[in-house]
Structures are given as structure tokens and as C-alpha cells.
Enzyme design. Structure first.
Site, PDB file in Angstrom:
ATOM      1  N   TYR A  88      61.973 -38.686 -35.522  1.00  0.00           N
ATOM      2  CA  TYR A  88      61.899 -37.227 -35.750  1.00  0.00           C
ATOM      3  C   TYR A  88      60.430 -36.806 -35.935  1.00  0.00           C
ATOM      4  O   TYR A  88      60.036 -35.696 -35.609  1.00  0.00           O
ATOM      5  CB  TYR A  88      62.789 -36.813 -36.923  1.00  0.00           C
ATOM      6  N   LYS A 113      59.325 -29.380 -40.271  1.00  0.00           N
ATOM      7  CA  LYS A 113      60.483 -28.913 -41.057  1.00  0.00           C
ATOM      8  C   LYS A 113      60.160 -28.925 -42.560  1.00  0.00           C
ATOM      9  O   LYS A 113      60.665 -28.079 -43.303  1.00  0.00           O
ATOM     10  CB  LYS A 113      61.732 -29.749 -40.768  1.00  0.00           C
TER      11      LYS A 113
HETATM   12  P1  NAD Z   1      68.951 -25.153 -29.052  1.00  0.00           P
HETATM   13  O1  NAD Z   1      68.130 -25.820 -28.006  1.00  0.00           O
HETATM   14  O2  NAD Z   1      70.240 -24.575 -28.648  1.00  0.00           O
HETATM   15  O3  NAD Z   1      68.097 -24.069 -29.820  1.00  0.00           O
HETATM   16  C1  NAD Z   1      66.698 -24.132 -29.964  1.00  0.00           C
HETATM   17  C2  NAD Z   1      66.172 -22.775 -29.573  1.00  0.00           C
HETATM   18  O4  NAD Z   1      64.769 -22.686 -29.769  1.00  0.00           O
HETATM   19  C3  NAD Z   1      66.440 -22.448 -28.087  1.00  0.00           C
HETATM   20  O5  NAD Z   1      67.180 -21.264 -27.991  1.00  0.00           O
HETATM   21  C4  NAD Z   1      65.052 -22.274 -27.524  1.00  0.00           C
HETATM   22  O6  NAD Z   1      65.000 -21.292 -26.513  1.00  0.00           O
HETATM   23  C5  NAD Z   1      64.303 -21.825 -28.770  1.00  0.00           C
HETATM   24  N1  NAD Z   1      62.845 -21.898 -28.636  1.00  0.00           N
HETATM   25  C6  NAD Z   1      62.063 -22.980 -28.386  1.00  0.00           C
HETATM   26  N2  NAD Z   1      60.777 -22.609 -28.294  1.00  0.00           N
HETATM   27  C7  NAD Z   1      60.741 -21.261 -28.498  1.00  0.00           C
HETATM   28  C8  NAD Z   1      59.706 -20.283 -28.511  1.00  0.00           C
HETATM   29  N3  NAD Z   1      58.418 -20.602 -28.289  1.00  0.00           N
HETATM   30  N4  NAD Z   1      60.036 -18.986 -28.746  1.00  0.00           N
HETATM   31  C9  NAD Z   1      61.320 -18.634 -28.955  1.00  0.00           C
HETATM   32  N5  NAD Z   1      62.349 -19.509 -28.938  1.00  0.00           N
HETATM   33  C10 NAD Z   1      62.050 -20.805 -28.713  1.00  0.00           C
HETATM   34  O7  NAD Z   1      69.174 -26.282 -30.172  1.00  0.00           O
HETATM   35  P2  NAD Z   1      69.772 -26.194 -31.660  1.00  0.00           P
HETATM   36  O8  NAD Z   1      70.084 -27.609 -32.008  1.00  0.00           O
HETATM   37  O9  NAD Z   1      70.821 -25.170 -31.729  1.00  0.00           O
HETATM   38  O10 NAD Z   1      68.493 -25.769 -32.519  1.00  0.00           O
HETATM   39  C11 NAD Z   1      68.477 -24.642 -33.383  1.00  0.00           C
HETATM   40  C12 NAD Z   1      67.822 -24.994 -34.715  1.00  0.00           C
HETATM   41  O11 NAD Z   1      68.631 -25.921 -35.404  1.00  0.00           O
HETATM   42  C13 NAD Z   1      66.444 -25.643 -34.583  1.00  0.00           C
HETATM   43  O12 NAD Z   1      65.605 -25.135 -35.609  1.00  0.00           O
HETATM   44  C14 NAD Z   1      66.735 -27.099 -34.857  1.00  0.00           C
HETATM   45  O13 NAD Z   1      65.601 -27.760 -35.367  1.00  0.00           O
HETATM   46  C15 NAD Z   1      67.824 -26.963 -35.889  1.00  0.00           C
HETATM   47  N6  NAD Z   1      68.641 -28.150 -36.130  1.00  0.00           N
HETATM   48  C16 NAD Z   1      69.275 -28.776 -35.086  1.00  0.00           C
HETATM   49  C17 NAD Z   1      70.068 -29.895 -35.335  1.00  0.00           C
HETATM   50  C18 NAD Z   1      70.745 -30.645 -34.201  1.00  0.00           C
HETATM   51  O14 NAD Z   1      71.090 -31.814 -34.389  1.00  0.00           O
HETATM   52  N7  NAD Z   1      70.986 -30.016 -33.062  1.00  0.00           N
HETATM   53  C19 NAD Z   1      70.208 -30.372 -36.648  1.00  0.00           C
HETATM   54  C20 NAD Z   1      69.566 -29.699 -37.693  1.00  0.00           C
HETATM   55  C21 NAD Z   1      68.779 -28.591 -37.414  1.00  0.00           C
HETATM   56  O1  0WE Z   2      65.277 -30.247 -34.692  1.00  0.00           O
HETATM   57  C1  0WE Z   2      65.842 -30.978 -33.896  1.00  0.00           C
HETATM   58  C2  0WE Z   2      65.338 -31.117 -32.476  1.00  0.00           C
HETATM   59  C3  0WE Z   2      64.140 -30.279 -32.218  1.00  0.00           C
HETATM   60  C4  0WE Z   2      63.460 -30.499 -30.900  1.00  0.00           C
HETATM   61  C5  0WE Z   2      64.044 -31.082 -29.787  1.00  0.00           C
HETATM   62  C6  0WE Z   2      63.336 -31.199 -28.602  1.00  0.00           C
HETATM   63  C7  0WE Z   2      63.887 -31.863 -27.375  1.00  0.00           C
HETATM   64  C8  0WE Z   2      63.240 -31.346 -26.110  1.00  0.00           C
HETATM   65  C9  0WE Z   2      62.151 -30.086 -30.820  1.00  0.00           C
HETATM   66  N1  0WE Z   2      61.439 -30.195 -29.678  1.00  0.00           N
HETATM   67  C10 0WE Z   2      62.002 -30.737 -28.584  1.00  0.00           C
HETATM   68  N2  0WE Z   2      61.249 -30.823 -27.458  1.00  0.00           N
HETATM   69  C11 0WE Z   2      61.755 -31.151 -26.240  1.00  0.00           C
HETATM   70  O2  0WE Z   2      61.029 -31.255 -25.235  1.00  0.00           O
HETATM   71  N3  0WE Z   2      66.944 -31.683 -34.336  1.00  0.00           N
HETATM   72  C12 0WE Z   2      67.266 -31.667 -35.730  1.00  0.00           C
HETATM   73  C13 0WE Z   2      67.756 -32.560 -33.453  1.00  0.00           C
HETATM   74  C14 0WE Z   2      67.214 -33.935 -33.545  1.00  0.00           C
HETATM   75  O3  0WE Z   2      66.131 -34.308 -32.844  1.00  0.00           O
HETATM   76  C15 0WE Z   2      65.835 -35.607 -33.191  1.00  0.00           C
HETATM   77  C16 0WE Z   2      66.768 -36.070 -34.125  1.00  0.00           C
HETATM   78  C17 0WE Z   2      67.642 -34.988 -34.362  1.00  0.00           C
HETATM   79  C18 0WE Z   2      68.799 -34.970 -35.319  1.00  0.00           C
HETATM   80  C19 0WE Z   2      64.797 -36.440 -32.743  1.00  0.00           C
HETATM   81  C20 0WE Z   2      64.721 -37.721 -33.236  1.00  0.00           C
HETATM   82  C21 0WE Z   2      65.619 -38.170 -34.176  1.00  0.00           C
HETATM   83  C22 0WE Z   2      66.665 -37.358 -34.626  1.00  0.00           C
END
Ligand code: NAD
Ligand code: 0WE
Length: 256
Positions: free
Chosen positions: A155, A162
Site C-alpha cells: 500500500y 491516507k
Molecule cells: P474507484 O476507482 O471506483 O474510485 C476512485 C475514484 O477516484 C475514481 O472515480 C477516479 O475517477 C477518482 N479520481 C482519481 N484521480 C482523480 C482526480 N485527479 N480528480 C478527480 N477524481 C479522481 O475506486 P474505489 O475503491 O471506489 O475508491 C474510492 C475511495 O475509497 C478511494 O479514496 C479509495 O482509497 C477508498 N478505499 C477503497 C478501498 C478498496 O478496497 N476499494 C478500501 C478502502 C478505501
Molecule cells: O486506496 C486504495 C487504492 C488506491 C489506488 C489504486 C490505484 C490503482 C491504479 C491509488 N492509485 C492507483 N493507481 C493506479 O494506477 N485501496 C484501499 C485499495 C487497495 O489498494 C491496495 C491495497 C488495497 C486494499 C494496494 C496494495 C495493497 C492493498
């Protein structure tokens, strides 16, 4: 009368139907909220517009959160259309894909700045623009992950961003409390979304949840949406500056 009836807000971070922001928006709609949506760019507009329209929304705006002028234009449009708002959902994060693979010590200055800008500073910028429009009792919500608090393999720089995001929640909450504006985060368990695709060993994160989380599974976008609705509603009128875990209890146990 729904929990969110009469409340209006904006949702940043819908990319597609798998997005956590979409899970949140669906729950908010179910409870009577009216919403505006933003999308990052033209190719995502094709995805986001039909989803937003499905929830009866007509305010659907472009916004790259790395651009102050984009954020300002969004809130100017909300001021013209609505005059005031009650909530903001910030569900945006980004880091260079390579930085989620390489050893953390290899993170470049530019990679660190990029992750911090999009994933942490953007909450400050969005909140600043929202303040003049926020009604008393307004609520801001962002999304975080356990990697802010513990070193989760791979991560990396996102964990550092974060951690800054969670600290920003506390500072924004302490400042805005006077105006009865609340600021909170949900720390979600791993969920298969666009942001999770292409993450090496994402399956192992899900497997860990199935094996060790108290609920023996990970969580869904709908479950995050239900907690988000609580935090954005008046049910949580006494809750601010908090990181609320929606992770099936994973962060509370250790495998021994
Ligand atoms: P997602 O890809 O659906 O959402 C991420 C969003 O960020 C996308 O809509 C993308 O367009 C937007 N984004 C990226 N760069 C941007 C920019 N410069 N300007 C505006 N928008 C931008 O994925 P998600 O998992 O739904 O992520 C949403 C949030 O949840 C993130 O903050 C992520 O860190 C957090 N999160 C995700 C998980 C997971 O496992 N998926 C777990 C905990 C927290
Ligand atoms: O916040 C996240 C992911 C955020 C994210 C994901 C990407 C993939 C594509 C940020 N930047 C990028 N850039 C890209 O080009 N999560 C909480 C999901 C996530 O990501 C991980 C996790 C988990 C959970 C990465 C490593 C280990 C665990």
C-alpha cells in the site's frame, strides 16, 4: 420521510457501478437525498452520467481534484443551482501504479507529491470550497484504508497519503465544528473496484478477510453506503473528527 429527505449534496469519485461512491450514492438516494456528481474526465463521463441520471440527478460536472479551478467551478455551479448544500462525499485517491509495487523506500519525490495531492490535499481543497455553501448541520465524508494506520504490504505511499488524509479529517473537524459542520472518514475493508484492479495480490487481501476478519468476509459497497448514510445524516449529529471502520472487524483482531 427519509433520513436524508430535504438534504442536498455532492459526490466526488464515481467511476463506474463498482465504485464505493456509487454504493454510497445509492443508499443516500434510498433515504431521500438529492445529489450532484462529478467525473474525472470525458471517458468517465460516459459511465457516470447514466448512473447519476438513474438517481434523478441532473447536475453532473467535470472535476480533476488536482485543479483548484475545477473545484471552484463545481461549487460555483452548486451555488447557482441550489444556493446551499448539506453534505460532501469525497471518494477519490490516486498514486502512480509503480509505487504500489516497488519497495516503499524507492518512492520518488514526484510519486509522493502526486499521491498526497490527489488523495489527501484534495479533501482540504474540496472542503474549503464547500464551507461557504454548507448549511448548519452539514457533513463531509471521505474514504480511507487501514494502510494509514498499519504498514500493509504494497500500500506504500498510499498509506502515507491516507495517514495525512485522516489527520486532515481531525483538523478540519476541529476548525469547522464551530459552524456545526462535521467531518469524518470511513475506513473500508478491501473491495473489488477500479482502484483495486491491477493491484498485485489483491486476492490475498480478500482471502485474509475471509480467514481472519470477525465476519469471515470482506465488506460490500452497500455496507459502506449504509454507514455513510448514518454519518451524513442527523443521526450522527454528535460525531465528528472520527475514522469509522467498516471492515468486518478486521482491524480489531490479530491472527495468532
Ligand atoms: P474507484 O476507482 O471506483 O474510485 C476512485 C475514484 O477516484 C475514481 O472515480 C477516479 O475517477 C477518482 N479520481 C482519481 N484521480 C482523480 C482526480 N485527479 N480528480 C478527480 N477524481 C479522481 O475506486 P474505489 O475503491 O471506489 O475508491 C474510492 C475511495 O475509497 C478511494 O479514496 C479509495 O482509497 C477508498 N478505499 C477503497 C478501498 C478498496 O478496497 N476499494 C478500501 C478502502 C478505501
Ligand atoms: O486506496 C486504495 C487504492 C488506491 C489506488 C489504486 C490505484 C490503482 C491504479 C491509488 N492509485 C492507483 N493507481 C493506479 O494506477 N485501496 C484501499 C485499495 C487497495 O489498494 C491496495 C491495497 C488495497 C486494499 C494496494 C496494495 C495493497 C492493498
Amino acid at each position: 420521510m427519509g433520513l436524508m429527505s430535504g438534504k442536498r449534496g455532492i459526490v466526488f469519485g464515481v467511476a463506474n457501478e463498482m465504485s464505493i461512491a456509487w454504493g454510497i450514492a445509492q443508499q443516500l438516494k434510498e433515504h431521500g437525498a438529492e445529489m450532484a456528481f462529478t467525473y474525472l474526465n470525458g471517458s468517465l463521463e460516459k459511465r457516470v452520467r447514466p448512473l447519476a441520471e438513474q438517481l434523478g440527478s441532473s447536475i453532473i460536472l467535470p472535476c480533476d481534484v488536482s485543479k483548484d479551478e475545477d473545484i471552484e467551478a463545481v461549487f460555483e455551479e452548486l451555488r447557482k443551482e441550489w444556493g446551499s448544500i448539506d453534505f460532501v462525499v469525497h471518494a477519490v485517491a490516486f498514486a502512480d501504479r509503480e509505487d504500489l509495487k516497488r519497495p516503499f523506500s524507492q518512492t520518488s519525490r514526484d510519486g509522493f507529491k502526486l499521491a498526497m495531492d490527489i488523495s489527501a490535499y484534495s479533501l482540504v481543497a474540496v472542503t474549503r470550497c464547500a464551507i461557504p455553501l454548507m448549511n448548519e448541520g452539514g457533513s463531509v465524508l471521505t474514504l480511507t484504508y487501514l494502510g494509514a494506520q498499519r504498514a500493509v504490504p504494497n500500500y506504500n505511499v498510499m498509506g502515507v497519503a491516507k495517514a495525512a488524509l485522516e489527520a486532515s479529517v481531525r483538523y478540519l473537524a476541529s476548525e469547522l465544528g464551530e459552524q456545526q459542520i462535521r467531518v469524518n472518514a470511513i475506513s473500508a475493508g478491501p473491495i473489488r473496484t477500479l482502484a483495486a484492479s491491477g493491484i498485485a495480490n489483491f486476492r490475498t487481501k480478500i482471502k485474509l478477510m475471509d480467514d481472519f476478519a470477525p465476519l469471515r468476509r470482506t465488506v460490500t459497497q452497500e455496507e459502506v453506503g449504509k454507514s455513510a448514510t448514518y454519518l451524513l445524516s442527523d443521526l450522527a449529529s454528535g460525531v465528528t473528527g472520527e475514522v469509522h471502520y467498516v471492515d468486518a472487524g478486521f482491524s480489531t483482531v490479530v491472527s495468532a
